[in-house]
Scaffold this active site. Structure first.
Site, PDB file in Angstrom:
ATOM      1  N   SER A   1       6.484  -2.087   4.691  1.00  0.00           N
ATOM      2  CA  SER A   1       6.476  -3.435   4.106  1.00  0.00           C
ATOM      3  C   SER A   1       6.639  -4.513   5.183  1.00  0.00           C
ATOM      4  CB  SER A   1       7.617  -3.581   3.100  1.00  0.00           C
ATOM      5  OG  SER A   1       7.555  -2.581   2.116  1.00  0.00           O
TER       6      SER A   1
HETATM    7  N1  SAH Z   1      10.368   1.781   2.323  1.00  0.00           N
HETATM    8  C1  SAH Z   1       9.145   2.073   3.032  1.00  0.00           C
HETATM    9  C2  SAH Z   1       7.940   1.391   2.377  1.00  0.00           C
HETATM   10  C3  SAH Z   1       6.928   2.421   2.055  1.00  0.00           C
HETATM   11  S1  SAH Z   1       5.653   1.976   0.948  1.00  0.00           S
HETATM   12  C4  SAH Z   1       9.258   1.734   4.515  1.00  0.00           C
HETATM   13  O1  SAH Z   1      10.276   1.154   4.925  1.00  0.00           O
HETATM   14  O2  SAH Z   1       8.352   2.075   5.281  1.00  0.00           O
HETATM   15  C5  SAH Z   1       6.182   2.769  -0.551  1.00  0.00           C
HETATM   16  C6  SAH Z   1       6.319   4.263  -0.520  1.00  0.00           C
HETATM   17  O3  SAH Z   1       6.601   4.680  -1.874  1.00  0.00           O
HETATM   18  C7  SAH Z   1       5.077   5.052  -0.100  1.00  0.00           C
HETATM   19  O4  SAH Z   1       5.433   5.863   0.992  1.00  0.00           O
HETATM   20  C8  SAH Z   1       4.736   5.889  -1.333  1.00  0.00           C
HETATM   21  O5  SAH Z   1       4.247   7.182  -1.019  1.00  0.00           O
HETATM   22  C9  SAH Z   1       6.083   5.970  -2.039  1.00  0.00           C
HETATM   23  N2  SAH Z   1       6.017   6.291  -3.466  1.00  0.00           N
HETATM   24  C10 SAH Z   1       5.112   5.868  -4.382  1.00  0.00           C
HETATM   25  N3  SAH Z   1       5.401   6.375  -5.606  1.00  0.00           N
HETATM   26  C11 SAH Z   1       6.514   7.154  -5.451  1.00  0.00           C
HETATM   27  C12 SAH Z   1       7.296   7.959  -6.333  1.00  0.00           C
HETATM   28  N4  SAH Z   1       7.015   8.088  -7.627  1.00  0.00           N
HETATM   29  N5  SAH Z   1       8.364   8.605  -5.827  1.00  0.00           N
HETATM   30  C13 SAH Z   1       8.693   8.507  -4.504  1.00  0.00           C
HETATM   31  N6  SAH Z   1       7.984   7.770  -3.622  1.00  0.00           N
HETATM   32  C14 SAH Z   1       6.906   7.102  -4.084  1.00  0.00           C
END
Ligand code: SAH
Length: 220
Positions: free
Chosen positions: A65
């Site tokens: 993000s």
């Molecule tokens: N917090 C992360 C942002 C990643 S983007 C960072 O600091 O880099 C959001 C993430 O949520 C993605 O990696 C995606 O695979 C994950 N995601 C989406 N749906 C999900 C679910 N149902 N359970 C766990 N993770 C999920």
């Protein structure tokens, strides 16, 4: 091995001032931005962009993000040392690291096996206290509940009922809710049946998807 140089430290100082100018007021959040080497969490080819306020691609078609979004969600969460925090969407592991350097006990869950593996590398090198889980964030981690705080870092179509159940009374959840455009919400659990909801404008996120297979694989 990727190094953390004075140049990177200077870029973090500048990023923290940029986020302050964009309205982040919590000094502990700004300090965490100055502490965590964001360039450890992206591909080395993106090193030069790691301290710009922008989202960047990571594996599995996902994104790390915007630093502003990370700082904004962290500020809304009101992190206190020793808080037990569940993060949904480990992604690169950067947001989990921000929470960890603020003294929280972090548990983070990711549905993509590859990201679940990759995110552990910088965090073990930096020796942050984060526990990783591979599974479906909609189900949370019932065996480790209840949590003081829950942070959802992907865009959810609604507030997942299992996550609300796993929040302590008095606890806070920060969650972007919607469909393509997500409204940032802060939900405070007042009792088993009552919540208080506040909204904080629109943000973009990758969607929160459902993982079909049940269960959680624990990796400590
Ligand atoms: N917090 C992360 C942002 C990643 S983007 C960072 O600091 O880099 C959001 C993430 O949520 C993605 O990696 C995606 O695979 C994950 N995601 C989406 N749906 C999900 C679910 N149902 N359970 C766990 N993770 C999920």
């Amino acid at each position: 091995m990727i190094e953390d140089t004075f140049r990177h430290k200077g870029l973090r100082e500048r990023l923290s001032e940029e986020l302050r100018a964009k309205g982040i007021t919590d000094e502990k959040v700004l300090e965490a931005i100055r502490t965590v080497p964001r360039h450890f969490f992206v591909d080395p080819s993106l090193d030069a962009l790691a301290y710009e306020d922008r989202a960047l691609p990571i594996a599995c078609g996902q994104t790390i993000s915007h630093p502003h979004t990370v700082a904004f969600q962290t500020q809304l969460l009101g992190v206190k040392p020793n808080d037990k925090i569940l993060e949904v969407g480990t992604g690169s592991g950067y947001q989990a690291s921000i929470l960890a350097v603020m003294g929280a006990r972090v548990l983070t869950i990711e549905r993509h096996d590859e990201l679940f593996q990759i995110a552990q590398q910088p965090i073990s090198r930096l020796k942050y206290f984060v526990r990783f889980f591979h599974g479906d964030g909609y189900k949370g981690i019932p065996t480790s509940a209840p949590f003081d705080k829950i942070l959802i870092t992907c865009g959810a179509p609604m507030v997942p009922p299992d996550l609300l159940k796993q929040l302590k009374i008095g606890g806070v959840m920060v969650i972007p809710v919607g469909n393509e455009n997500y409204e940032m919400r802060r939900i405070t659990k007042l009792s088993d049946t009552e919540t208080k909801e506040e909204t904080f404008g629109n943000f973009s996120f990758v969607p929160m998807l459902e993982k079909k297979q049940g269960g959680v694989n624990i990796f400590l």
